[in-house]
Design a protein around this motif. Structure first.
Motif, PDB file in Angstrom:
ATOM      1  N   GLN A   1      17.889   0.446  -5.453  1.00 41.15           N
ATOM      2  CA  GLN A   1      18.486   0.210  -6.773  1.00 41.15           C
ATOM      3  C   GLN A   1      18.742  -1.276  -7.009  1.00 41.15           C
ATOM      4  OE1 GLN A   1      18.687   2.522  -9.187  1.00 41.15           O
ATOM      5  NE2 GLN A   1      17.613   3.749  -7.648  1.00 41.15           N
ATOM      6  N   LEU A   2      19.171  -1.969  -5.967  1.00 45.96           N
ATOM      7  CA  LEU A   2      19.349  -3.423  -6.081  1.00 45.96           C
ATOM      8  C   LEU A   2      18.022  -4.116  -6.374  1.00 45.96           C
ATOM      9  CD1 LEU A   2      21.831  -4.261  -3.167  1.00 45.96           C
ATOM     10  CD2 LEU A   2      22.143  -4.867  -5.574  1.00 45.96           C
ATOM     11  N   CYS A   3      16.980  -3.687  -5.695  1.00 49.13           N
ATOM     12  CA  CYS A   3      15.663  -4.294  -5.897  1.00 49.13           C
ATOM     13  C   CYS A   3      15.177  -4.080  -7.325  1.00 49.13           C
ATOM     14  CB  CYS A   3      14.655  -3.710  -4.898  1.00 49.13           C
ATOM     15  SG  CYS A   3      14.838  -4.315  -3.207  1.00 49.13           S
ATOM     16  N   ILE A   4      15.341  -2.879  -7.813  1.00 48.27           N
ATOM     17  CA  ILE A   4      14.927  -2.587  -9.188  1.00 48.27           C
ATOM     18  C   ILE A   4      15.697  -3.455 -10.181  1.00 48.27           C
ATOM     19  CG2 ILE A   4      14.950  -0.819 -10.994  1.00 48.27           C
ATOM     20  CD1 ILE A   4      14.419   1.249  -8.751  1.00 48.27           C
ATOM     21  N   ALA A   5      16.993  -3.590  -9.948  1.00 44.93           N
ATOM     22  CA  ALA A   5      17.837  -4.358 -10.864  1.00 44.93           C
ATOM     23  C   ALA A   5      17.514  -5.841 -10.850  1.00 44.93           C
ATOM     24  CB  ALA A   5      19.315  -4.145 -10.505  1.00 44.93           C
ATOM     25  N   HIS A   6      16.968  -6.334  -9.726  1.00 48.40           N
ATOM     26  CA  HIS A   6      16.697  -7.764  -9.594  1.00 48.40           C
ATOM     27  C   HIS A   6      15.208  -8.085  -9.516  1.00 48.40           C
ATOM     28  CE1 HIS A   6      20.960  -7.553  -8.449  1.00 48.40           C
ATOM     29  NE2 HIS A   6      21.029  -8.804  -8.840  1.00 48.40           N
ATOM     30  N   ASN A   7      14.382  -7.137  -9.915  1.00 40.44           N
ATOM     31  CA  ASN A   7      12.935  -7.355  -9.983  1.00 40.44           C
ATOM     32  C   ASN A   7      12.333  -7.724  -8.618  1.00 40.44           C
ATOM     33  OD1 ASN A   7      10.484  -7.371 -11.395  1.00 40.44           O
ATOM     34  ND2 ASN A   7      10.604  -9.590 -11.750  1.00 40.44           N
ATOM     35  N   LYS A   8      12.777  -7.022  -7.584  1.00 36.10           N
ATOM     36  CA  LYS A   8      12.218  -7.190  -6.244  1.00 36.10           C
ATOM     37  C   LYS A   8      11.510  -5.902  -5.834  1.00 36.10           C
ATOM     38  CE  LYS A   8      14.793 -10.963  -5.983  1.00 36.10           C
ATOM     39  NZ  LYS A   8      14.229 -12.302  -6.298  1.00 36.10           N
ATOM     40  N   LYS A   9      10.720  -5.979  -4.772  1.00 32.95           N
ATOM     41  CA  LYS A   9      10.081  -4.803  -4.202  1.00 32.95           C
ATOM     42  C   LYS A   9      10.648  -4.562  -2.807  1.00 32.95           C
ATOM     43  CE  LYS A   9       6.804  -3.514  -7.197  1.00 32.95           C
ATOM     44  NZ  LYS A   9       6.667  -2.130  -7.714  1.00 32.95           N
ATOM     45  N   LEU A  10      10.960  -3.302  -2.519  1.00 30.44           N
ATOM     46  CA  LEU A  10      11.458  -2.939  -1.198  1.00 30.44           C
ATOM     47  C   LEU A  10      10.290  -2.517  -0.308  1.00 30.44           C
ATOM     48  CD1 LEU A  10      13.701  -2.372   0.827  1.00 30.44           C
ATOM     49  CD2 LEU A  10      14.084  -0.164  -0.293  1.00 30.44           C
ATOM     50  N   VAL A  11      10.215  -3.134   0.857  1.00 30.05           N
ATOM     51  CA  VAL A  11       9.218  -2.768   1.857  1.00 30.05           C
ATOM     52  C   VAL A  11       9.938  -2.046   2.985  1.00 30.05           C
ATOM     53  CG1 VAL A  11       7.467  -3.614   3.465  1.00 30.05           C
ATOM     54  CG2 VAL A  11       7.860  -4.832   1.297  1.00 30.05           C
ATOM     55  N   ILE A  12       9.528  -0.817   3.252  1.00 38.41           N
ATOM     56  CA  ILE A  12      10.125  -0.068   4.355  1.00 38.41           C
ATOM     57  C   ILE A  12       9.208  -0.143   5.575  1.00 38.41           C
ATOM     58  CG2 ILE A  12      10.769   2.216   5.214  1.00 38.41           C
ATOM     59  CD1 ILE A  12      12.808   1.168   3.303  1.00 38.41           C
ATOM     60  N   TYR A  13       9.798  -0.537   6.690  1.00 35.73           N
ATOM     61  CA  TYR A  13       9.085  -0.489   7.965  1.00 35.73           C
ATOM     62  C   TYR A  13       9.542   0.755   8.712  1.00 35.73           C
ATOM     63  CZ  TYR A  13       7.620  -5.286   7.134  1.00 35.73           C
ATOM     64  OH  TYR A  13       7.037  -6.410   6.596  1.00 35.73           O
ATOM     65  N   ILE A  14       8.633   1.695   8.932  1.00 39.55           N
ATOM     66  CA  ILE A  14       8.982   2.884   9.706  1.00 39.55           C
ATOM     67  C   ILE A  14       8.869   2.519  11.178  1.00 39.55           C
ATOM     68  CG2 ILE A  14       8.417   5.282  10.242  1.00 39.55           C
ATOM     69  CD1 ILE A  14       7.557   5.690   7.420  1.00 39.55           C
ATOM     70  N   SER A  15       9.979   2.033  11.734  1.00 38.91           N
ATOM     71  CA  SER A  15       9.952   1.581  13.127  1.00 38.91           C
ATOM     72  C   SER A  15       9.968   2.772  14.079  1.00 38.91           C
ATOM     73  CB  SER A  15      11.124   0.628  13.404  1.00 38.91           C
ATOM     74  OG  SER A  15      12.354   1.253  13.172  1.00 38.91           O
ATOM     75  N   MET A  16       9.432   2.537  15.273  1.00 38.89           N
ATOM     76  CA  MET A  16       9.158   3.601  16.251  1.00 38.89           C
ATOM     77  C   MET A  16       8.238   4.650  15.620  1.00 38.89           C
ATOM     78  SD  MET A  16      10.720   2.634  18.984  1.00 38.89           S
ATOM     79  CE  MET A  16      11.969   1.389  19.365  1.00 38.89           C
ATOM     80  N   GLY A  17       7.360   4.173  14.724  1.00 42.03           N
ATOM     81  CA  GLY A  17       6.479   5.063  13.968  1.00 42.03           C
ATOM     82  C   GLY A  17       5.388   5.721  14.786  1.00 42.03           C
ATOM     83  N   PHE A  18       5.201   5.264  16.017  1.00 44.60           N
ATOM     84  CA  PHE A  18       4.157   5.842  16.874  1.00 44.60           C
ATOM     85  C   PHE A  18       4.724   6.323  18.208  1.00 44.60           C
ATOM     86  CE2 PHE A  18       2.176   2.900  13.943  1.00 44.60           C
ATOM     87  CZ  PHE A  18       1.065   3.605  13.496  1.00 44.60           C
TER      88      PHE A  18
END
Length: 284
Positions: free
Chosen positions: A127-144
């Motif tokens: 929601q913060l990213c949307i409000a401030h025109n940013k993009k959220l990148v999620i890193y799925i850690s321990m993904g493997f």
């Protein structure tokens, strides 16, 4: 660029460095990297200075980065909503990166939150990213996989990917946090995710021993992954790995691999060569 996205990660390289890198030296190195033409520069983090003292100067660093003649976008890592509130104040920053571990043990160690508590953080940060025109990148850690004995399967990894996408996340990188990913696991995950989610930028943040990096890139690329994180000289990696050989995939190796596979990364090779030389002065 054949849809290929390059993400250079000096933040990952710096964060575990034993000796404090002077702020002015960080700024000079990052400004040099901005000349190379990477799509994204993972430059710093807004986290507790007690947790990552090396990056306590990110506020000062970001103010002195020269964004006037570069196409590179800045990414900052955050570990909670408070860090995101700091990061979104900077117009220079385009992306916020949040490590979402599907290992409960690692999520608690890394962000002092459970997986369910972290989901709430993701919602707030989005929601913060949307409000401030940013993009959220999620890193799925321990993904493997993970070294803690926490439950893992490719189905679990894919489940959490889908859950995060349902929350509106459009950039998700699968992270091989401790360098355990095998080519068949990588192949399975990307083969199932890439066709099903054409609107999601699906990335790879691989840590690797020096002898395994190429097979990881091959497995991901052949199954549709087009966004890759790397670090000059392969410096960095997860302190939890307890294996000095498990670092980031070296950017110079990615460049050689791309040439071998006729992939145009559209990078300035002269400026990259200067960056390699400067890295020797930064990481000493």
């Amino acid at each position: 660029m054949s849809g290929f996205t390059t993400v250079e990660c000096p933040r990952d390289a710096m964060q575990g460095w034993e000796h404090f890198i002077p702020t002015e030296k960080k700024i000079a190195y990052l400004n040099q990297l901005l000349k190379v033409g990477f799509d994204v520069l993972d430059f710093g983090s807004f986290v507790s200075s007690k947790a990552i003292p090396q990056l306590a100067d990110t506020h000062e660093v970001v103010r002195k980065l020269d964004m006037s003649n570069t196409q590179t976008k800045l990414l900052a890592i955050i570990a909670n909503t408070r860090g995101a509130q700091d990061a979104v104040q900077y117009d220079e920053i385009s992306y916020l990166g949040f490590p979402f571990s599907i290992s409960e043990t690692f999520q608690l160690r890394n962000t002092n939150k459970t997986i369910l508590e972290s989901l709430k953080q993701v919602e707030e940060i989005q929601q913060l990213c949307i409000a401030h025109n940013k993009k959220l990148v999620i890193y799925i850690s321990m993904g493997f996989g993970n070294p803690y004995g926490d439950a893992y399967s490719t189905e679990i990894a894919i489940h959490w990917f889908k859950k995060l996408n349902e929350m509106g996340i459009e950039i998700i990188a699968m992270s091989d946090t401790v360098g355990v990913a095998k080519p068949d696991t990588i192949e399975y995950i990307y083969k199932h995710l890439v066709p099903e989610f054409p609107g999601v930028a699906i990335g790879a943040h691989f840590h690797s021993t020096p002898d395994a990096w190429e097979e990881k890139l091959d497995a991901a690329y052949k199954n549709g992954c087009r966004r890759y994180d790397s670090s000059i000289k392969g410096i960095g990696g997860c302190p939890m790995a307890e294996d000095d050989l498990v670092g980031n995939i070296a950017t110079e190796n990615v460049l050689q691999w791309a040439m071998k596979n006729n992939i145009d990364l559209n990078l300035n090779r002269d400026e990259f060569a200067k960056s390699m030389i400067m890295a020797n002065e930064v990481f000493i």
